[in-house]
Motif scaffolding. Structure first.
Motif, mmCIF file in Angstrom:
data_model
loop_
_atom_site.group_PDB
_atom_site.id
_atom_site.type_symbol
_atom_site.label_atom_id
_atom_site.label_comp_id
_atom_site.label_asym_id
_atom_site.label_seq_id
_atom_site.Cartn_x
_atom_site.Cartn_y
_atom_site.Cartn_z
ATOM 1 N N ASN A 322 48.380 27.340 34.033
ATOM 2 C CA ASN A 322 48.306 28.294 35.129
ATOM 3 C C ASN A 322 49.424 28.099 36.150
ATOM 4 O OD1 ASN A 322 44.943 27.756 34.594
ATOM 5 N ND2 ASN A 322 45.833 29.795 34.318
ATOM 6 N N THR A 366 37.795 40.625 34.592
ATOM 7 C CA THR A 366 39.202 40.224 34.545
ATOM 8 C C THR A 366 39.638 39.656 35.897
ATOM 9 O OG1 THR A 366 39.669 41.922 32.901
ATOM 10 C CG2 THR A 366 41.543 40.994 34.087
ATOM 11 N N LYS A 369 38.321 36.235 36.232
ATOM 12 C CA LYS A 369 39.091 35.302 35.396
ATOM 13 C C LYS A 369 40.403 34.910 36.092
ATOM 14 C CE LYS A 369 41.621 36.758 31.880
ATOM 15 N NZ LYS A 369 42.932 36.070 31.958
ATOM 16 N N ILE A 370 41.083 35.912 36.688
ATOM 17 C CA ILE A 370 42.344 35.641 37.388
ATOM 18 C C ILE A 370 42.107 34.695 38.567
ATOM 19 C CG2 ILE A 370 44.137 36.697 38.822
ATOM 20 C CD1 ILE A 370 43.947 39.163 36.977
ATOM 21 N N GLU A 373 41.587 31.206 37.322
ATOM 22 C CA GLU A 373 42.830 30.602 36.835
ATOM 23 C C GLU A 373 43.726 30.161 37.992
ATOM 24 O OE1 GLU A 373 43.026 32.942 32.536
ATOM 25 O OE2 GLU A 373 44.115 33.731 34.269
ATOM 26 N N LEU A 401 51.351 37.511 36.014
ATOM 27 C CA LEU A 401 50.423 37.774 34.913
ATOM 28 C C LEU A 401 51.203 37.950 33.616
ATOM 29 C CD1 LEU A 401 48.197 40.470 36.697
ATOM 30 C CD2 LEU A 401 47.746 38.010 36.521
ATOM 31 N N ASP A 402 50.759 37.250 32.552
ATOM 32 C CA ASP A 402 51.430 37.417 31.265
ATOM 33 C C ASP A 402 50.833 38.625 30.527
ATOM 34 O OD1 ASP A 402 49.035 36.622 30.170
ATOM 35 O OD2 ASP A 402 49.730 34.657 29.516
ATOM 36 N N ASP A 404 48.620 38.826 28.348
ATOM 37 C CA ASP A 404 47.163 38.769 28.178
ATOM 38 C C ASP A 404 46.437 38.666 29.514
ATOM 39 O OD1 ASP A 404 47.349 38.814 25.345
ATOM 40 O OD2 ASP A 404 47.880 36.686 25.378
ATOM 41 N N ASN A 406 46.820 36.475 31.828
ATOM 42 C CA ASN A 406 46.585 35.111 32.281
ATOM 43 C C ASN A 406 47.395 34.881 33.551
ATOM 44 O OD1 ASN A 406 44.888 34.219 30.099
ATOM 45 N ND2 ASN A 406 46.718 34.267 28.811
ATOM 46 N N LYS A 408 49.427 32.886 36.515
ATOM 47 C CA LYS A 408 50.270 31.699 36.658
ATOM 48 C C LYS A 408 50.882 31.696 38.055
ATOM 49 C CE LYS A 408 51.297 31.263 31.738
ATOM 50 N NZ LYS A 408 52.224 30.684 30.764
#
Length: 433
Positions: A322, A366, A369-370, A373, A401-402, A404, A406, A408
């Motif tokens: 992350n 979502t 989830k973010i 992370e 955000l990548d 998917d 995810n 970072k």
């Protein structure tokens, strides 16, 4: 030439202030606010001083002034003081060989005892005379039993044939450094008096040839030292930026400017994918097809070499799912570039509030989830990594955000190491207001 008067073997300094007469002693002024890395010779030529280090904030109180009437018998000496962020040295010059009494006058005029936030400050520093440590972790307020009260420390020093007396105040990194503001730590001295412990001849005899030669040599050395200091100061000013960055090639991957220009099509505006406090960010494609994000230091950037070095030093030592991955840097000419992994969905800020065509429909699972992370990335920085880091600029534009989705964390230009035992919680403002 006749013998010098007794006054020529004394010197008195009102540190940070103007000329003051106390009894029969005249304390010379020391009011030039020249900051760090300056070697300054007094008007009398009896003494000089140098200071090392820079305060982090733009508020740089190398001279401290307290206009409040202090409850001290001689407040004139304690209305001002000289402060240094790291190392402060005073030199007695061309002194006669022998024993001297060194009186160091202190008063804590930056902190208070009134129960406010300012009263939480603690100043600790060491004092060396002729290279010997005479005070360790010295706390002015504690020794004086309160702030705004004078305390005088007396020592005996031996001056040899060199004729030089060195008094060194050194901050060893202990105490507070952000109360009530950043830049109020470090050694602080109000006044210095140095007097001989031997009788000074007052007859009309002439100085010996040896003494005259010694004085002439000492004067020449001072002139050479001043000229060298001035030369090195301006030379260092011109090359310090490059010197600061050269060693970084050993700590992270290095890319040539030619390769980066080819990858970004010479920083084509069409490849620009963002803009931050550091400067513009461009998408690039390496010869092997790998996609990269290139952050370019802008000439208009509020961040500079310090943040560039900080970001490389911090993020190159961290690896976490992350946290954005740093591939390397490019330092050529006036170009400072950071090369990161490319994340397809750009920033969380653009996904939530960007132009309509870039916005993403993020459902609540979502979004949750973010958030988790981001929290995992921060938990790693604060507690789990070998180096404990405080990011100090977490916001939606610094979360990427990548493909998917995810999350970072990126942009470590304002991050700082957390000292052992310190909490990551702070009320000091840093980064984006």
């Amino acid at each position: 030439m006749g013998f010098m008067s007794v006054a020529d073997y004394n010197f008195f300094i009102n540190c940070g202030g103007g000329k003051v007469t106390i009894g029969d002693d005249m304390y010379e002024d020391d009011a030039l606010n020249l900051g760090a890395s300056q070697y300054t010779l007094s008007d009398s030529g009896k003494w000089a001083y140098s200071s090392t280090g820079d305060f982090v904030d733009s508020y740089n109180p190398y001279i401290v002034v307290n206009k409040t009437a202090l409850n001290i018998s001689t407040p004139e000496l304690y209305m001002t003081a000289r402060l240094s962020p790291l190392s402060l040295k005073y030199y007695g010059l061309c002194l006669m060989e022998g024993n001297y009494t060194v009186n160091l006058h202190f008063a804590e005029i930056m902190f208070t005892d009134d129960g406010t936030y300012s009263s939480n400050g603690r100043r600790l520093f060491d004092v060396y005379i002729q290279g010997q440590r005479v005070l360790q972790d010295f706390n002015i307020a504690k020794e004086a039993n309160e702030t705004g009260k004078e305390i005088i420390k007396s020592f005996t020093a031996v001056v040899d044939g060199s004729g030089t007396l060195e008094i060194h105040f050194y901050w060893a990194g202990r105490g507070t450094n952000s109360v009530p503001l950043r830049g109020v730590y470090g050694p602080l001295i109000s006044a210095i008096s140095v007097t001989p412990n031997f009788k000074i001849p007052t007859t009309g005899k002439k100085l010996s040839v040896g003494v005259i030669v010694a004085i002439a040599v000492c004067a020449c050395l001072i002139i050479v030292l001043v000229l060298c200091t001035v030369f090195l100061y301006f030379r260092r000013k011109n090359i310090s930026e490059n010197n600061e960055l050269k060693g970084l090639e050993l700590q992270t991957g290095h890319f040539s400017l030619k390769h980066i220009k080819a990858a970004t099509k010479n920083f084509d505006p069409a490849n620009k994918i963002g803009e931050g406090g550091f400067g513009p960010v461009f998408k690039g494609v390496l010869p092997d097809g790998s996609e990269i994000a290139v952050k370019q230091l802008s000439s208009k950037s509020k961040q500079g070499n310090r943040e560039f070095v900080n970001e490389i030093g911090v993020i190159s030592a961290l690896q976490h799912p992350n946290l954005v991955k740093l591939y390397g840097c490019c330092i050529e000419g006036n170009q400072l570039l950071l090369i990161y992994e490319y994340l397809e969905n750009n920033s969380l800020a653009r996904a939530l509030h960007g132009p309509e065509k870039y916005r993403l429909k993020l459902d609540w699972p979502t979004r949750q989830k973010i958030c988790l992370e981001i929290a995992r990335g921060l938990a790693y920085l604060h507690e789990e990594s070998r180096l404990k880091i405080v990011h100090r600029d977490i916001k939606a534009t610094n979360v990427l955000l990548d493909k998917d989705l995810n999350a970072k964390i990126s942009d470590f230009g304002l991050a700082k190491l957390k000292e052992e035992g310190d909490t990551h919680i702070s009320t000091r403002i840093a980064g984006t207001l």
